[in-house]
Design a protein around this motif. Structure first.
Motif, mmCIF file in Angstrom:
data_model
loop_
_atom_site.group_PDB
_atom_site.id
_atom_site.type_symbol
_atom_site.label_atom_id
_atom_site.label_comp_id
_atom_site.label_asym_id
_atom_site.label_seq_id
_atom_site.Cartn_x
_atom_site.Cartn_y
_atom_site.Cartn_z
ATOM 1 N N GLY A 54 -14.685 5.820 -3.495
ATOM 2 C CA GLY A 54 -14.435 4.925 -4.601
ATOM 3 C C GLY A 54 -15.628 4.019 -4.814
ATOM 4 N N PRO A 55 -15.571 3.133 -5.767
ATOM 5 C CA PRO A 55 -16.706 2.301 -6.099
ATOM 6 C C PRO A 55 -17.017 1.309 -5.014
ATOM 7 C CG PRO A 55 -14.761 1.586 -7.300
ATOM 8 C CD PRO A 55 -14.388 2.810 -6.591
ATOM 9 N N ARG A 56 -18.150 1.475 -4.384
ATOM 10 C CA ARG A 56 -18.703 0.510 -3.436
ATOM 11 C C ARG A 56 -17.765 0.244 -2.276
ATOM 12 N NH1 ARG A 56 -19.342 -4.391 -7.035
ATOM 13 N NH2 ARG A 56 -20.149 -5.357 -5.132
ATOM 14 N N GLN A 57 -16.911 1.197 -1.929
ATOM 15 C CA GLN A 57 -16.072 0.994 -0.762
ATOM 16 C C GLN A 57 -16.838 1.270 0.518
ATOM 17 O OE1 GLN A 57 -13.000 -0.149 -0.597
ATOM 18 N NE2 GLN A 57 -12.737 -0.380 -2.774
ATOM 19 N N GLU A 58 -17.982 1.912 0.420
ATOM 20 C CA GLU A 58 -18.809 2.211 1.585
ATOM 21 C C GLU A 58 -20.076 1.393 1.528
ATOM 22 O OE1 GLU A 58 -18.502 4.181 4.222
ATOM 23 O OE2 GLU A 58 -16.513 4.843 3.721
ATOM 24 N N ALA A 59 -20.476 0.859 2.652
ATOM 25 C CA ALA A 59 -21.735 0.133 2.722
ATOM 26 C C ALA A 59 -22.896 1.066 2.905
ATOM 27 C CB ALA A 59 -21.688 -0.878 3.865
ATOM 28 N N GLY A 60 -22.629 2.325 3.289
ATOM 29 C CA GLY A 60 -23.693 3.287 3.514
ATOM 30 C C GLY A 60 -23.372 4.132 4.714
ATOM 31 N N PRO A 61 -24.232 5.120 5.026
ATOM 32 C CA PRO A 61 -23.967 5.999 6.147
ATOM 33 C C PRO A 61 -23.874 5.217 7.448
ATOM 34 C CG PRO A 61 -25.713 6.840 4.739
ATOM 35 C CD PRO A 61 -25.430 5.456 4.283
ATOM 36 N N GLY A 62 -22.872 5.560 8.270
ATOM 37 C CA GLY A 62 -22.767 4.955 9.585
ATOM 38 C C GLY A 62 -21.834 3.766 9.630
ATOM 39 N N THR A 63 -21.283 3.269 8.513
ATOM 40 C CA THR A 63 -20.390 2.126 8.534
ATOM 41 C C THR A 63 -19.205 2.433 7.645
ATOM 42 O OG1 THR A 63 -21.501 1.104 6.658
ATOM 43 C CG2 THR A 63 -22.329 0.541 8.837
ATOM 44 N N GLY A 64 -18.186 1.572 7.732
ATOM 45 C CA GLY A 64 -17.072 1.644 6.813
ATOM 46 C C GLY A 64 -16.122 2.784 7.071
ATOM 47 N N LEU A 65 -15.484 3.236 5.975
ATOM 48 C CA LEU A 65 -14.414 4.216 6.082
ATOM 49 C C LEU A 65 -14.879 5.546 6.640
ATOM 50 C CD1 LEU A 65 -12.538 3.527 2.718
ATOM 51 C CD2 LEU A 65 -11.887 2.804 5.018
ATOM 52 N N ARG A 66 -16.102 5.961 6.337
ATOM 53 C CA ARG A 66 -16.551 7.263 6.839
ATOM 54 C C ARG A 66 -16.639 7.271 8.359
ATOM 55 N NH1 ARG A 66 -21.160 9.531 2.680
ATOM 56 N NH2 ARG A 66 -19.863 9.478 0.801
ATOM 57 N N THR A 67 -17.215 6.218 8.922
ATOM 58 C CA THR A 67 -17.294 6.152 10.381
ATOM 59 C C THR A 67 -15.906 6.087 10.993
ATOM 60 O OG1 THR A 67 -19.442 5.063 10.296
ATOM 61 C CG2 THR A 67 -18.169 4.799 12.315
ATOM 62 N N LEU A 68 -15.019 5.284 10.390
ATOM 63 C CA LEU A 68 -13.660 5.213 10.908
ATOM 64 C C LEU A 68 -12.943 6.546 10.786
ATOM 65 C CD1 LEU A 68 -12.571 1.711 9.578
ATOM 66 C CD2 LEU A 68 -13.018 2.359 11.945
ATOM 67 N N ALA A 69 -13.218 7.298 9.713
ATOM 68 C CA ALA A 69 -12.590 8.616 9.569
ATOM 69 C C ALA A 69 -12.990 9.531 10.709
ATOM 70 C CB ALA A 69 -12.978 9.230 8.221
ATOM 71 N N GLU A 70 -14.248 9.470 11.121
ATOM 72 C CA GLU A 70 -14.693 10.280 12.257
ATOM 73 C C GLU A 70 -13.945 9.894 13.525
ATOM 74 O OE1 GLU A 70 -18.850 9.714 12.552
ATOM 75 O OE2 GLU A 70 -19.339 11.048 10.881
ATOM 76 N N ARG A 71 -13.804 8.598 13.752
ATOM 77 C CA ARG A 71 -13.153 8.151 14.976
ATOM 78 C C ARG A 71 -11.658 8.472 14.968
ATOM 79 N NH1 ARG A 71 -15.521 2.157 16.074
ATOM 80 N NH2 ARG A 71 -14.157 2.385 17.873
ATOM 81 N N VAL A 72 -11.011 8.327 13.815
ATOM 82 C CA VAL A 72 -9.587 8.668 13.735
ATOM 83 C C VAL A 72 -9.393 10.166 13.937
ATOM 84 C CG1 VAL A 72 -7.602 8.741 12.194
ATOM 85 C CG2 VAL A 72 -9.020 6.692 12.276
ATOM 86 N N ARG A 73 -10.274 10.966 13.366
ATOM 87 C CA ARG A 73 -10.168 12.415 13.545
ATOM 88 C C ARG A 73 -10.363 12.797 15.005
ATOM 89 N NH1 ARG A 73 -13.532 16.054 9.516
ATOM 90 N NH2 ARG A 73 -12.001 15.064 8.148
ATOM 91 N N THR A 74 -11.299 12.140 15.689
ATOM 92 C CA THR A 74 -11.513 12.406 17.117
ATOM 93 C C THR A 74 -10.265 12.075 17.929
ATOM 94 O OG1 THR A 74 -13.868 11.942 16.874
ATOM 95 C CG2 THR A 74 -12.960 11.853 19.104
ATOM 96 N N ALA A 75 -9.533 11.042 17.502
ATOM 97 C CA ALA A 75 -8.310 10.650 18.208
ATOM 98 C C ALA A 75 -7.120 11.529 17.843
ATOM 99 C CB ALA A 75 -7.986 9.188 17.898
ATOM 100 N N GLY A 76 -7.322 12.533 16.996
ATOM 101 C CA GLY A 76 -6.253 13.445 16.640
ATOM 102 C C GLY A 76 -5.498 13.077 15.383
ATOM 103 N N GLY A 77 -5.987 12.075 14.644
ATOM 104 C CA GLY A 77 -5.308 11.658 13.424
ATOM 105 C C GLY A 77 -6.111 11.974 12.186
ATOM 106 N N GLU A 78 -5.814 11.228 11.111
ATOM 107 C CA GLU A 78 -6.477 11.459 9.834
ATOM 108 C C GLU A 78 -6.564 10.147 9.073
ATOM 109 O OE1 GLU A 78 -6.214 14.546 6.022
ATOM 110 O OE2 GLU A 78 -4.410 14.043 7.173
ATOM 111 N N LEU A 79 -7.693 9.943 8.402
ATOM 112 C CA LEU A 79 -7.892 8.775 7.549
ATOM 113 C C LEU A 79 -8.275 9.265 6.161
ATOM 114 C CD1 LEU A 79 -8.223 5.747 7.026
ATOM 115 C CD2 LEU A 79 -10.563 5.923 7.867
ATOM 116 N N THR A 80 -7.498 8.865 5.164
ATOM 117 C CA THR A 80 -7.770 9.259 3.787
ATOM 118 C C THR A 80 -7.784 8.024 2.905
ATOM 119 O OG1 THR A 80 -5.441 9.607 3.250
ATOM 120 C CG2 THR A 80 -6.651 11.491 4.134
ATOM 121 N N TRP A 81 -8.413 8.150 1.746
ATOM 122 C CA TRP A 81 -8.381 7.070 0.758
ATOM 123 C C TRP A 81 -8.284 7.686 -0.633
ATOM 124 C CZ3 TRP A 81 -12.116 7.848 4.442
ATOM 125 C CH2 TRP A 81 -13.335 8.378 4.025
ATOM 126 N N ARG A 82 -7.541 6.982 -1.513
ATOM 127 C CA ARG A 82 -7.231 7.524 -2.838
ATOM 128 C C ARG A 82 -7.448 6.441 -3.889
ATOM 129 N NH1 ARG A 82 -4.169 11.593 -5.137
ATOM 130 N NH2 ARG A 82 -3.084 11.070 -7.092
#
Length: 441
Positions: free
Chosen positions: A377-405
């Motif tokens: 979405g608009p400006r929801q990410e500060a850039g590679p390595g921070t924010g929702l994308r990094t959290l999505a990686e960590r949640v996926r590693t823990a066996g879950g899922e992170l989505t945004w709509r």
């Protein structure tokens, strides 16, 4: 691996616990011992050492033998560096000892010619075979075996022709030298191959340790970014509010500045805690903090919480969902014009599901992002390595899922983790909890 990585790996001494030093010593003594033994054996058992042979000839042969053994020892020492390098085949410790290799080759040829002159058809090929196998150590794989094959063919032809000219059987004289060259190359290069594999594994182990350190630094940087970014955003918001209230309502402005002071103190404390490695963020704390912060910003925050969920999630999972809640709150304050925020935390189909939705996103077509790899979405990410994308990686590693709509002016973040129904996490000191959290990351 570039030159800088090679230098860094080479500067790190071999770990005594790997046994690599002892393995190098074993390989060095084995190679030199085998080659020296067969060189001495070929000369000692040859007719050239008979007393009927002139002393000058015998002395020259012994001198050539000593030179060959010394050259072989120095060459093998250069091929097996004391401190492992990154790529043994292409980057031995320094350039190849061309002078010593030439001396060893000349000595081996001299021994072969001298023994062949006295018709020792079974012994003359030891010198050339041993020295050629040492020279092959410094060549790439294809070239080394081409050298050995060419030497085997040449030895077979030379031995067979010499025996035929002398009127003796040429089969043994041709087959034995060729077989000896191939066998010697197979044994010596096989031992060298074992050393190279061990060296590569040790270099990979040390590189893996370096990467683990870098990963931990990145994790620390991400946590520090989350803490500082969240606190600074709230401090900026309250400072702006206090500035607007300074003339109209001085008492409330003073109260807001006291809150700014408290937030700055909390930010300093949390930063120190991250440095010390003991800080744990839980979802319960972040929901409470989000409610207070959003209310201060004039945003209506509605929380629908299932009280049974916290007891069913281990500490690392609660920490991870707390980070998601923090990121969602920070995004609302920083990037939206939200007036209402809805947070839902409950169990659905065996999953602990956290949903945070706000109505302040700019209007655009509906987009859905299942985890990592797309724009949020608009400006929801500060850039590679921070924010929702990094959290999505960590949640996926823990066996879950992170989505945004993003649907119209509504932006929804949903995180889900599997529920473990083994009961609540046992109480323990914060050091043990922090260690568990670090391992989970």
């Amino acid at each position: 691996m570039d030159c800088c990585d090679n230098d860094r790996v080479r500067d790190v001494p071999a770990d005594p616990g790997t046994g690599l030093t002892n393995f190098r010593r074993y390989t060095w003594w084995s190679l030199i011992g085998i080659i020296a033994f067969f060189l001495v054996f070929s000369v000692a058992r040859s007719r050239i050492m008979d007393v009927a042979v002139p002393f000058v000839v015998r002395f020259a042969v012994v001198t050539a033998l000593a030179l060959t053994v010394a050259a072989v020892a120095v060459s093998i020492s250069r091929r097996l560096p004391r401190v492992p390098s990154g790529s043994p085949d292409t980057d031995p410790d320094g350039p190849p000892p061309v002078g010593w290799l030439a001396a060893g080759g000349a000595g081996g040829i001299a021994l072969g010619v001298a023994l062949l002159a006295v018709r020792d058809y079974g012994l003359w090929s030891f010198g050339p075979a041993m020295t050629v196998s040492v020279i092959a150590m410094f060549l790439p794989d294809r070239r080394r075996w081409l050298l050995i094959a060419a030497t085997a063919v040449g030895a077979a032809v030379l031995g067979g022709v010499t025996a035929a000219v002398s009127g003796q059987g040429s089969l043994f004289a041709a087959a034995f030298p060729a077989g000896l060259v191939v066998f010697t190359g197979w044994v010596t290069l096989g031992m060298l191959w074992a050393w190279d594999v061990a060296e590569r594994l040790n270099a990979a182990r040390r590189l893996s340790a370096e990467l683990a350190i870098k990963d931990e630094r990145l994790r620390f940087a991400a946590d520090l970014h989350d803490i500082q970014g969240h606190h600074l955003q709230v401090i900026a918001l309250k400072s702006e509010l206090a500035a607007r209230l300074a003339e109209a309502d001085p008492a409330r402005a003073a109260a807001e500045m006291q809150e700014v002071r408290r937030l700055a103190t909390d930010a300093l404390r949390d930063t120190r805690a991250v440095v010390q490695g003991y800080r744990r963020v839980t979802l319960e704390e972040e929901i409470t903090n989000a409610t207070r912060v959003l209310a201060a910003a004039g945003i209506d925050a509605r929380m629908e919480l299932d009280p049974a969920v916290p007891g069913l999630l281990p500490g690392p999972d609660r920490h991870l969902l707390g980070l998601v809640m923090r990121e969602a709150t920070t995004n609302v304050l920083r990037h939206s014009r939200a007036r209402h925020v809805e947070v839902s935390y409950r169990i659905t189909d065996g999953l602990a599901r956290l949903t945070a939705a706000n109505d302040g996103a700019p209007d655009r077509r509906t987009t859905e992002h299942p985890g990592i790899g797309r724009e949020a979405g608009p400006r929801q990410e500060a850039g590679p390595g921070t924010g929702l994308r990094t959290l999505a990686e960590r949640v996926r590693t823990a066996g879950g899922e992170l989505t945004w709509r993003h649907d119209g002016d509504r932006f929804t973040v949903t995180a889900s983790l599997p529920v473990e129904r083994s009961g609540p996490e046992p109480a323990g000191d914060r050091t043990t909890a922090a260690a568990t959290d670090l391992e989970a990351r």
